[in-house]
Design an enzyme around this catalytic site. Structure first.
Site, PDB file in Angstrom:
ATOM      1  N   GLY A  54       0.824  -1.128  -0.071  1.00 34.53           N
ATOM      2  CA  GLY A  54      -0.006   0.086  -0.198  1.00 34.53           C
ATOM      3  C   GLY A  54       0.660   1.312   0.096  1.00 34.53           C
ATOM      4  N   ASP A 110       0.209   3.350   4.034  1.00 33.85           N
ATOM      5  CA  ASP A 110      -0.793   4.293   3.337  1.00 33.85           C
ATOM      6  C   ASP A 110      -1.799   4.674   4.309  1.00 33.85           C
ATOM      7  OD1 ASP A 110      -1.278   1.734   3.974  1.00 33.85           O
ATOM      8  OD2 ASP A 110      -2.389   1.071   1.886  1.00 33.85           O
ATOM      9  N   ASP A 113      -5.124   2.359  10.311  1.00 31.22           N
ATOM     10  CA  ASP A 113      -6.546   2.059  10.613  1.00 31.22           C
ATOM     11  C   ASP A 113      -6.466   1.186  11.957  1.00 31.22           C
ATOM     12  OD1 ASP A 113      -9.031   1.099  10.256  1.00 31.22           O
ATOM     13  OD2 ASP A 113      -8.483  -0.501   8.826  1.00 31.22           O
ATOM     14  N   PHE A 163     -14.027   2.653   3.901  1.00 34.33           N
ATOM     15  CA  PHE A 163     -12.918   2.025   3.288  1.00 34.33           C
ATOM     16  C   PHE A 163     -12.908   2.672   2.032  1.00 34.33           C
ATOM     17  CE2 PHE A 163     -11.303  -1.355   0.643  1.00 34.33           C
ATOM     18  CZ  PHE A 163     -10.478  -2.244   1.606  1.00 34.33           C
ATOM     19  N   ASP A 170      -5.671  -0.524  -1.806  1.00 34.92           N
ATOM     20  CA  ASP A 170      -6.529  -1.478  -2.668  1.00 34.92           C
ATOM     21  C   ASP A 170      -7.895  -2.135  -2.106  1.00 34.92           C
ATOM     22  OD1 ASP A 170      -4.848  -3.284  -0.740  1.00 34.92           O
ATOM     23  OD2 ASP A 170      -5.782  -4.810  -1.881  1.00 34.92           O
TER      24      ASP A 170
END
Ligand code: IMP
Ligand code: MG
Length: 191
Positions: A54, A110, A113, A163, A170
């Site tokens: 990512g 990236d 989360d 998301f 991705d």
């Protein structure tokens, strides 16, 4: 592919501006660090550690904002196997670079989360006794989604708990090449 995107959250121009600024911030802080050590050239002491896959796109743009001598050591983690939108917990895939002792390490991902990925890499990097560790992410989801306490000192954008895909991120291995960060249509998920 673009037809699968419901909306653009952060467009290409916004990303470019923010990445430019993040690069300048990092350059300034790292330069200061090297100067404090009396070694402004750094003699190759700055190491960027992008988390595959990512962080690929973000890192490519970010490092070109820095003019100092630096090296790259990639690390691979798997957390979203297959068509999944939920982290299955982070696992190191492959090896961790071994030569980080005494280096100024910048871990790049990236998105922050649940924090499991960055938490794991941060922990593993620190076992090697680097001179300093920084975490830089393009995106950060709200603290409520964190399962592990991790803080990133350099954050491109705070985003809602949605998301997202694009600019390296991705869904099921696709959409990484989109030049913006966007949200997928429901029909594009689980197909
Ligand atoms: P964490 O371990 O839950 O913090 O997740 C980090 C990794 O999960 C990131 O490196 C991404 O690859 C992936 N991830 C988390 N949120 C998203 C998202 O919204 N879209 C795509 N990938 C995501
Ligand atoms: Mg990933």
């Amino acid at each position: 592919m673009v037809a699968d995107v419901q909306s653009i959250l952060i467009d290409r121009a916004e990303i470019a501006l923010r990445v430019h600024d993040l690069g300048r911030e990092l350059a300034r802080d790292l330069q200061e660090e090297l100067q404090r050590e009396g070694d402004p050239d750094g003699a190759g002491k700055v190491v960027f550690v992008p988390i595959l896959t990512g962080a690929l796109v973000f890192t490519a743009d970010l490092i070109r904002e820095l003019s100092m001598k630096l090296s790259l050591r990639v690390v691979a983690v798997s957390s979203y196997p297959g068509a999944s939108m939920e982290s299955k917990g982070a696992k190191l895939a492959g090896e961790l670079p071994r030569d980080l002792a005494g280096k100024h390490v910048v871990i790049v991902d990236d998105i922050l989360d649940s924090g499991q990925t960055l938490g794991l890499i941060d922990e593993l990097v620190r076992t090697q006794k680097p001179a300093s560790v920084r975490i830089c992410v393009l995106l950060k989801k709200p603290p409520e989604v964190r399962k592990r306490d991790v803080s990133a000192q350099y954050v491109g954008f705070d985003i809602p708990n949605e998301f997202v895909v694009g600019y390296g991120l991705d869904y099921d291995g696709f959409y990484r090449n989109l030049p913006y960060v966007g949200v997928l249509k429901k029909e594009a998920i689980g197909r």
